[in-house]
Design an enzyme around this catalytic site. Structure first.
Site, PDB file in Angstrom:
ATOM      1  N   ASP A  57      -7.033  -1.244  -4.720  1.00 51.83           N
ATOM      2  CA  ASP A  57      -8.109  -0.835  -3.812  1.00 51.83           C
ATOM      3  C   ASP A  57      -8.984   0.236  -4.459  1.00 51.83           C
ATOM      4  O   ASP A  57     -10.211   0.220  -4.310  1.00 51.83           O
ATOM      5  CB  ASP A  57      -7.531  -0.300  -2.501  1.00 51.83           C
ATOM      6  CG  ASP A  57      -6.741  -1.341  -1.731  1.00 51.83           C
ATOM      7  OD1 ASP A  57      -7.060  -2.542  -1.846  1.00 51.83           O
ATOM      8  OD2 ASP A  57      -5.791  -0.955  -1.007  1.00 51.83           O
TER       9      ASP A  57
ATOM     10  N   ASP B 208       0.856  -1.181   0.000  1.00 53.95           N
ATOM     11  CA  ASP B 208       0.000   0.000   0.000  1.00 53.95           C
ATOM     12  C   ASP B 208       0.890   1.228   0.000  1.00 53.95           C
ATOM     13  O   ASP B 208       1.958   1.233   0.631  1.00 53.95           O
ATOM     14  CB  ASP B 208      -0.912   0.007   1.230  1.00 53.95           C
ATOM     15  CG  ASP B 208      -2.018  -1.036   1.154  1.00 53.95           C
ATOM     16  OD1 ASP B 208      -2.437  -1.383   0.041  1.00 53.95           O
ATOM     17  OD2 ASP B 208      -2.473  -1.495   2.219  1.00 53.95           O
TER      18      ASP B 208
END
Length: 194
Positions: free
Chosen positions: A126, A111
């Protein structure tokens, strides 16, 4: 095609982040509005369930299988885009879980995107998944089916046929409410004759 584009962009971005940033590093991109903040996430969104990474891998494979199985039923461009975004995003994060450290099925997801509006750090996969959910809500609220037709269009078509007085050929006289004997004994004003 959408799924492939999402998957490739997500994986390329993750390779660039891993090769150019160290874990925990923050880089301002658009001031405080957008930052790169490299973290490895062992859990789901907001790092929930970080000790159960293998469960997310199994669930991801299951959802992926469902999307691939269901995709051929889609006849709408908007729904195809939705499923493409979802499929690409799922594949992006599942690839991390299967092939990144610390091992197969328990890999940590890369991330790196952070914005002040959200407390979470996320990635492009995402973004695609959330976008597909937003598109799902829009299509559902507008009543657009997998075939691209709106539900109210189907209803209007049915009402038009009924208003036209069309009677199903397969109906019996009793079902249609018509009595052939009575119809033969009606004058030109529609009044029954004795």
């Amino acid at each position: 095609m959408v799924a492939l584009c999402v998957y490739l962009v997500d994986q390329i971005a993750k390779v660039l982040v891993v090769s150019n940033l160290y874990e925990g590093q923050q880089v301002q991109v658009l001031g405080q509005l957008l930052q790169f903040h490299f973290v490895k996430n062992p859990g789901a969104a907001f790092s929930i369930g970080s000790g159960s990474t293998w469960i997310f891998s199994i669930v991801g494979v299951g959802v992926l299988g469902f999307v691939i199985w269901y995709a051929p039923r889609i006849r709408s461009t908007a729904w195809a885009i939705l499923f493409g975004l979802l499929l690409g995003g799922l594949l992006g994060n599942l690839t991390d879980r299967l092939f990144r450290e610390p091992g197969f099925g328990v890999g940590h997801v890369v991330d790196f995107l952070q914005i002040p509006l959200l407390p979470a750090i996320f990635n492009l996969a995402d973004v695609a998944i959330v976008s597909s959910m937003m598109l799902f809500l829009i299509l559902t609220l507008r009543g657009i089916g997998l075939d691209g037709r709106r539900a109210d269009e189907d209803d209007e078509g049915g009402e038009h046929d009924d208003a036209g007085g069309n009677v199903d050929v397969g109906q019996s006289d009793e079902e249609s409410g018509a009595d052939i004997d009575d119809a033969a004994h009606v004058d030109e004003h529609g009044k029954p004759q004795a």
